[in-house]
Design a protein around this motif. Structure first.
Motif, PDB file in Angstrom:
ATOM      1  N   ASP A  78       0.733  -1.310  -0.021  1.00  0.00           N
ATOM      2  CA  ASP A  78      -0.024  -0.017  -0.079  1.00  0.00           C
ATOM      3  C   ASP A  78       0.893   1.176   0.009  1.00  0.00           C
ATOM      4  O   ASP A  78       0.494   2.171  -0.659  1.00  0.00           O
ATOM      5  N   THR A  79       2.031   1.243   0.875  1.00  0.00           N
ATOM      6  CA  THR A  79       2.786   2.513   0.765  1.00  0.00           C
ATOM      7  C   THR A  79       3.573   2.605  -0.437  1.00  0.00           C
ATOM      8  O   THR A  79       3.762   3.798  -0.962  1.00  0.00           O
ATOM      9  N   LEU A  80       3.931   1.351  -1.429  1.00  0.00           N
ATOM     10  CA  LEU A  80       4.420   1.683  -2.528  1.00  0.00           C
ATOM     11  C   LEU A  80       3.316   2.491  -3.511  1.00  0.00           C
ATOM     12  O   LEU A  80       3.972   3.148  -4.059  1.00  0.00           O
ATOM     13  N   VAL A  81       2.189   1.799  -3.378  1.00  0.00           N
ATOM     14  CA  VAL A  81       1.320   2.496  -4.220  1.00  0.00           C
ATOM     15  C   VAL A  81       1.084   3.888  -3.955  1.00  0.00           C
ATOM     16  O   VAL A  81       1.079   4.887  -4.900  1.00  0.00           O
ATOM     17  N   ASP A  82       0.928   4.157  -2.697  1.00  0.00           N
ATOM     18  CA  ASP A  82       0.927   5.814  -2.263  1.00  0.00           C
ATOM     19  C   ASP A  82       2.077   6.484  -2.625  1.00  0.00           C
ATOM     20  O   ASP A  82       1.872   7.731  -3.201  1.00  0.00           O
ATOM     21  N   ARG A  86       1.868   7.445  -6.270  1.00  0.00           N
ATOM     22  CA  ARG A  86       0.689   8.353  -6.658  1.00  0.00           C
ATOM     23  C   ARG A  86       1.440   9.902  -6.251  1.00  0.00           C
ATOM     24  O   ARG A  86       1.411  10.846  -6.912  1.00  0.00           O
ATOM     25  N   LEU A  87       2.105  10.022  -5.036  1.00  0.00           N
ATOM     26  CA  LEU A  87       2.933  10.842  -4.462  1.00  0.00           C
ATOM     27  C   LEU A  87       3.825  11.252  -5.576  1.00  0.00           C
ATOM     28  O   LEU A  87       4.101  12.735  -5.636  1.00  0.00           O
ATOM     29  N   ALA A  88       4.793  10.516  -5.875  1.00  0.00           N
ATOM     30  CA  ALA A  88       5.768  10.843  -6.984  1.00  0.00           C
ATOM     31  C   ALA A  88       5.172  11.851  -8.146  1.00  0.00           C
ATOM     32  O   ALA A  88       5.720  12.566  -8.694  1.00  0.00           O
ATOM     33  N   GLY A  89       3.986  11.105  -8.730  1.00  0.00           N
ATOM     34  CA  GLY A  89       3.233  11.928  -9.870  1.00  0.00           C
ATOM     35  C   GLY A  89       2.886  12.904  -9.644  1.00  0.00           C
ATOM     36  O   GLY A  89       3.036  13.954 -10.251  1.00  0.00           O
ATOM     37  N   LEU A  90       2.502  13.317  -8.459  1.00  0.00           N
ATOM     38  CA  LEU A  90       1.948  14.675  -7.839  1.00  0.00           C
ATOM     39  C   LEU A  90       3.116  15.801  -7.670  1.00  0.00           C
ATOM     40  O   LEU A  90       3.045  17.103  -7.914  1.00  0.00           O
ATOM     41  N   PHE A  91       4.142  14.958  -7.328  1.00  0.00           N
ATOM     42  CA  PHE A  91       5.473  15.973  -7.090  1.00  0.00           C
ATOM     43  C   PHE A  91       6.200  16.040  -8.347  1.00  0.00           C
ATOM     44  O   PHE A  91       7.160  16.869  -8.575  1.00  0.00           O
ATOM     45  N   GLU A  92       5.689  15.303  -9.562  1.00  0.00           N
ATOM     46  CA  GLU A  92       6.373  15.135 -10.829  1.00  0.00           C
ATOM     47  C   GLU A  92       7.950  14.718 -10.478  1.00  0.00           C
ATOM     48  O   GLU A  92       8.895  15.038 -11.201  1.00  0.00           O
ATOM     49  N   ILE A 125       1.535  -2.737 -10.669  1.00  0.00           N
ATOM     50  CA  ILE A 125       2.430  -1.451 -10.675  1.00  0.00           C
ATOM     51  C   ILE A 125       2.993  -0.697 -11.772  1.00  0.00           C
ATOM     52  O   ILE A 125       2.950   0.626 -11.767  1.00  0.00           O
ATOM     53  N   VAL A 126       3.553  -1.112 -12.840  1.00  0.00           N
ATOM     54  CA  VAL A 126       3.775  -0.635 -14.002  1.00  0.00           C
ATOM     55  C   VAL A 126       2.863   0.133 -14.874  1.00  0.00           C
ATOM     56  O   VAL A 126       3.033   1.402 -15.047  1.00  0.00           O
ATOM     57  N   ALA A 127       1.698  -0.637 -14.633  1.00  0.00           N
ATOM     58  CA  ALA A 127       0.428   0.278 -15.181  1.00  0.00           C
ATOM     59  C   ALA A 127       0.182   1.377 -14.080  1.00  0.00           C
ATOM     60  O   ALA A 127      -0.159   2.547 -14.775  1.00  0.00           O
ATOM     61  N   LEU A 128       0.306   1.405 -13.001  1.00  0.00           N
ATOM     62  CA  LEU A 128       0.068   2.526 -12.026  1.00  0.00           C
ATOM     63  C   LEU A 128       1.054   3.536 -12.203  1.00  0.00           C
ATOM     64  O   LEU A 128       0.815   4.738 -12.162  1.00  0.00           O
ATOM     65  N   ALA A 129       2.305   3.449 -12.477  1.00  0.00           N
ATOM     66  CA  ALA A 129       3.405   4.176 -12.643  1.00  0.00           C
ATOM     67  C   ALA A 129       3.243   5.048 -13.932  1.00  0.00           C
ATOM     68  O   ALA A 129       3.242   6.215 -14.016  1.00  0.00           O
ATOM     69  N   ARG A 130       2.655   4.163 -14.982  1.00  0.00           N
ATOM     70  CA  ARG A 130       2.364   5.104 -16.156  1.00  0.00           C
ATOM     71  C   ARG A 130       1.121   5.912 -15.992  1.00  0.00           C
ATOM     72  O   ARG A 130       1.181   6.985 -16.517  1.00  0.00           O
ATOM     73  N   GLU A 131       0.169   5.511 -15.265  1.00  0.00           N
ATOM     74  CA  GLU A 131      -1.111   6.442 -15.272  1.00  0.00           C
ATOM     75  C   GLU A 131      -0.746   7.774 -14.539  1.00  0.00           C
ATOM     76  O   GLU A 131      -1.237   8.847 -14.507  1.00  0.00           O
ATOM     77  N   ASN A 132       0.532   7.514 -13.321  1.00  0.00           N
ATOM     78  CA  ASN A 132       0.847   8.753 -12.670  1.00  0.00           C
ATOM     79  C   ASN A 132       2.083   9.321 -13.432  1.00  0.00           C
ATOM     80  O   ASN A 132       2.685  10.370 -12.423  1.00  0.00           O
ATOM     81  N   SER A 154       8.261   7.433 -14.607  1.00  0.00           N
ATOM     82  CA  SER A 154       8.833   6.434 -15.800  1.00  0.00           C
ATOM     83  C   SER A 154       9.865   5.358 -15.237  1.00  0.00           C
ATOM     84  O   SER A 154      10.174   4.863 -16.112  1.00  0.00           O
ATOM     85  N   ARG A 155      10.316   5.488 -14.028  1.00  0.00           N
ATOM     86  CA  ARG A 155      11.259   4.591 -13.558  1.00  0.00           C
ATOM     87  C   ARG A 155      11.017   4.142 -12.096  1.00  0.00           C
ATOM     88  O   ARG A 155      10.964   4.816 -11.117  1.00  0.00           O
ATOM     89  N   ILE A 156      10.813   2.866 -12.060  1.00  0.00           N
ATOM     90  CA  ILE A 156      10.918   2.160 -10.859  1.00  0.00           C
ATOM     91  C   ILE A 156      12.141   1.479 -10.607  1.00  0.00           C
ATOM     92  O   ILE A 156      12.382   0.403 -11.294  1.00  0.00           O
ATOM     93  N   ALA A 157      12.809   1.880  -9.698  1.00  0.00           N
ATOM     94  CA  ALA A 157      14.329   1.226  -9.557  1.00  0.00           C
ATOM     95  C   ALA A 157      14.072   0.394  -8.519  1.00  0.00           C
ATOM     96  O   ALA A 157      14.102   0.883  -7.291  1.00  0.00           O
ATOM     97  N   LEU A 158      14.418  -1.069  -8.870  1.00  0.00           N
ATOM     98  CA  LEU A 158      14.309  -2.041  -7.776  1.00  0.00           C
ATOM     99  C   LEU A 158      15.823  -2.383  -7.098  1.00  0.00           C
ATOM    100  O   LEU A 158      16.733  -2.496  -7.992  1.00  0.00           O
ATOM    101  N   THR A 159      16.128  -2.306  -5.707  1.00  0.00           N
ATOM    102  CA  THR A 159      17.088  -2.478  -5.107  1.00  0.00           C
ATOM    103  C   THR A 159      17.294  -3.915  -5.163  1.00  0.00           C
ATOM    104  O   THR A 159      16.646  -4.993  -4.646  1.00  0.00           O
ATOM    105  N   LEU A 160      18.377  -4.333  -5.651  1.00  0.00           N
ATOM    106  CA  LEU A 160      19.078  -5.663  -5.799  1.00  0.00           C
ATOM    107  C   LEU A 160      19.614  -6.175  -4.465  1.00  0.00           C
ATOM    108  O   LEU A 160      20.534  -5.602  -3.976  1.00  0.00           O
ATOM    109  N   GLY A 161      19.122  -7.259  -3.796  1.00  0.00           N
ATOM    110  CA  GLY A 161      19.824  -7.714  -2.639  1.00  0.00           C
ATOM    111  C   GLY A 161      19.034  -8.918  -2.134  1.00  0.00           C
ATOM    112  O   GLY A 161      18.173  -9.605  -2.502  1.00  0.00           O
TER     113      GLY A 161
END
Length: 314
Positions: free
Chosen positions: A88-92, A95-101, A151-158, A161-168
């Motif tokens: 849920d906090t990832l989704v939020d 959404r917040l990143a989109g609002l902050f541009e 999640i990619v679809a949600l990112a596109r909607e908002n 452009s980049r979801i950076a996954l920490t490898l570990g």
């Protein structure tokens, strides 16, 4: 390349004090923790999502300190079978990143259970048995791919452009191969956030990872580990002992420059320059010996010295 700060590194400071500290360190940007395993000490995410004036004030504070908000960080386990809050906090955060541009959200792939009836995350580290093969098939085909497609679809909607996954460790996507496998399936909005310490822990080479990832590398964290060869010789890097018992562990988190010296970090930064990486190297505090500000002073000074001049912006 620019130097930034993962804001939870100074979680003990109030928001504006944290910004002042980042400015004094000569940094260019912040990577703001907004969810996942963070208790997000510097921000009230629900309020920011609803209040445009609150968002404007936050961005104003960041800019007044000569900084930029370059990414939101929601690192955690969004696929946890018993804890929906991390997803849920990832989704939020998206959404917040989109609002902050802001175009980048840093997180992790997540780690689900081994089957639909399991209740605990299960990190499968080999495919030797049929049980592990079945678990991997379930995790990737029934959980990971569908979740990240959404999640990619949600990112596109908002407009993210980049979801950076920490490898570990303790993540389905833990190395270059698994990152590229997920990226091939769900698309190029998925990329890597490279943390050298996490790659050292699984026996990988962060410099070679940079070369292979190339334009799939979206973010870098300045992290390091100190190896204890005498202990490692008999325990390997797999250790479940007390994280505070540093003398008896094969490795421990440390400030960059102490685990791997400036020469290694010089070669690492040079490899980033070779692939024309133009993102941020975010300083983060994981050291169990040095206090946060002392550690950040040392690591950012060293990084500034070794970053190639042609790419240095600090």
């Amino acid at each position: 390349m620019k130097l930034a700060l993962v804001t939870d590194s100074l979680a003990h400071l109030a928001f504006e004090d944290m910004l002042d500290a980042a400015s004094r360190l000569g940094l260019s940007a912040i990577e703001l923790n907004t969810g996942g395993t963070s208790n997000r000490p510097h921000v009230d995410v629900p309020r920011l999502l609803e209040d445009a004036d609150a968002r404007k004030r936050l961005l104003g504070c960041v800019r007044e300190k000569g900084l930029k908000l370059h990414a939101l960080n929601a690192f955690g386990n969004p696929l946890h079978p018993n804890d929906r809050t991390q997803a849920d906090t990832l989704v939020d955060s998206i959404r917040l990143a989109g609002l902050f541009e802001v175009d980048t959200v840093v997180t992790a792939s997540g780690l689900p259970a081994a089957n639909p009836n399991d209740t605990m995350p299960n990190w499968v580290t080999n495919s030797w048995t049929k049980e592990n093969q079945n678990a991997l098939r379930y995790q990737w085909e029934e959980v990971l791919f569908p979740f990240w497609t959404g999640i990619v679809a949600l990112a596109r909607e908002n407009g993210v452009s980049r979801i950076a996954l920490t490898l570990g460790v303790n993540q389905c996507v833990h190395n270059v191969h698994t990152l590229l496998e997920l990226r091939e399936t769900v698309g190029p909005r998925i990329g890597a956030s490279l943390s050298p310490a996490s790659q050292f822990l699984i026996g990988a080479d962060p410099i070679q990872a940079v070369e292979v990832l190339e334009h799939a590398l979206y973010n870098v964290h300045a992290t390091d580990i100190m190896l204890n060869p005498a202990v490692q010789a008999t325990t390997s890097l797999i250790d479940t002992g007390n994280i505070l018992d540093m003398a008896h562990r094969p490795w421990c988190f440390t400030t960059p420059g102490y685990g791997h010296d400036a020469d290694w970090w010089s070669r690492f930064c040079y490899r980033l320059a070779m692939i024309q990486f133009d993102g941020c190297i975010s300083a983060t505090h994981q050291d169990l010996v040095l206090r946060p500000m002392d550690a950040l002073h040392k690591s950012t000074r060293m990084l500034r010295d070794v970053m190639p001049l042609a790419k240095r912006n600090n």
